[in-house]
Scaffold this active site. Structure first.
Site, PDB file in Angstrom:
ATOM      1  CG  ASP A  63     -14.145   1.335   3.788  1.00 32.31           C
ATOM      2  OD1 ASP A  63     -13.801   0.169   3.550  1.00 32.31           O
ATOM      3  OD2 ASP A  63     -15.200   1.832   3.358  1.00 32.31           O
ATOM      4  CG  ASP A  85      -4.534  -1.947  -2.746  1.00 37.43           C
ATOM      5  OD1 ASP A  85      -5.583  -1.992  -3.397  1.00 37.43           O
ATOM      6  OD2 ASP A  85      -4.474  -1.504  -1.596  1.00 37.43           O
ATOM      7  CG  ASP A 103      -2.155   0.945   0.944  1.00 39.46           C
ATOM      8  OD1 ASP A 103      -2.495   1.182  -0.231  1.00 39.46           O
ATOM      9  OD2 ASP A 103      -2.719   1.447   1.932  1.00 39.46           O
TER      10      ASP A 103
END
Length: 346
Positions: A321, A170, A132
């Site tokens: 989230d 990702d 990330d």
């Protein structure tokens, strides 16, 4: 998190240590860093036996998921109508995100439950180094060798049981959008292609490399080379919309274009929260606990599309989230948000 990213695979959970401190929860804690799909159990709630997969639904339903536990708690506390609505999540199969340095315990629990119900477990491997780009879900394996060890343990614990593995959300879109520094690209391709090869040694395991969503990498051609370099040729396909809200029809159209660039590979779509599509507007925190969203199509292999192998709930609906719009830390179960998703679903 960039506006182009608009993702919701968020968070290393500070709550993991607190949960593991409880003797009653020892079996449900890895002692490591918890990922976005970590299954944190509420203390004092009753565990349930496995049940057969519903007709036409081939994936494992965890009878002790946070949603299932919440249903029991609300039933006991006089919220029977809310509990019934929440069954729209509790009775559905959700992906398992093994967290921490030892992924085996969560995989074994899913493996054994799925074997008893004759169903397929859905797993997410999410531990790539430099994960990330150092943002919300920063972390991952601290070295190449450790990642190889980790993915080896991940694969070993699947054994010969039926499994779908979503590989590294990702990771490749962050290469395509430039978020991951160039000096890490070759390492990432190398580790992911090795991971595909290792996982495919398990005879009943299907592997899908994450390929973002149509609103992130707008040109599917930008993902073709990263997918080739990361081992798509040996994989079963790619995954779209993981933890996002893009409509299923848009994912299908995008996936068909991308498939044509990577050897006509099949793909799966995360439909967990795309029932009402994304929050209008691309700026700010549209990706973070957006209001008014809804559950999407239930997990199934009956997609009506030759190239679409399954609709899956890869993001676990009801897990936050992040600390936005009144939400708890990323990855933590948020019952009222879950209830909203369920109420809004058709």
């Amino acid at each position: 998190m960039t506006a182009r990213n608009a993702r919701t695979v968020r968070g290393r959970l500070a709550i993991a240590a607190a949960l593991c401190a409880s003797a009653a929860l020892t079996a449900a804690c890895s002692g490591g860093d918890a990922g976005p799909g970590a299954d944190h159990r509420e203390a004092g709630l009753v565990q349930s036996p496995p049940k057969p997969a519903p007709a036409g639904q081939p994936f494992w339903v965890d009878p002790n998921s946070p949603a299932a536990q919440q249903v029991k708690q609300w039933q006991a506390n006089g919220r029977a109508s809310d509990a019934e609505v929440l069954r729209r999540i509790a009775d559905r199969p959700l992906a398992v995100w093994p967290a921490g340095d030892e992924p085996g315990w969560q995989i074994r629990a899913a493996r054994d439950g799925a074997a008893k119900s004759g169903s397929t477990m859905v797993l997410v491997a999410y531990n790539i180094p430099h994960r990330d780009c150092g943002q919300h879900s920063a972390g991952g394996a601290h070295s190449e060798d450790f990642y190889r060890q980790w993915i080896g343990a991940f694969a070993d614990n699947i054994e010969d049981k039926k499994a779908i593995v979503i590989l590294e959300p990702d990771a490749l879109p962050h290469v395509a959008d430039g978020c991951t520094p160039a000096e890490y690209h070759e390492q990432r391709f190398r580790l992911m292609s090795e991971a595909v090869a290792r996982l495919k040694k398990q005879k009943n395991t299907k592997v899908y490399l994450d390929a973002g969503n149509p609103d992130w990498i707008r040109n599917p051609g930008d993902l073709a080379q990263p997918l080739w370099r990361a081992g798509i040729a040996q994989a079963d396909g790619f995954a779209l919309n993981v933890s996002n809200f893009q409509p299923t029809a848009e994912n299908i159209a995008y996936g068909k274009k991308l498939s044509a660039l990577v050897g006509n590979k099949h793909f799966v779509i995360d439909t967990s929260r795309n029932g009402n599509g994304p929050l209008p507007g691309r700026g700010g925190e549209a990706w973070c606990n957006p209001p008014g969203r809804a559950l999407g199509a239930a997990p199934t292999t009956r997609t009506g599309e030759k190239l679409v192998d399954a609709f899956l709930w890869i993001k676990r609906p009801g897990e936050s989230d992040g600390q936005c719009r009144g939400g708890p830390p990323a990855g933590k179960w948020w019952p009222e948000y879950a209830l909203g998703l369920a109420r809004n679903s058709k």
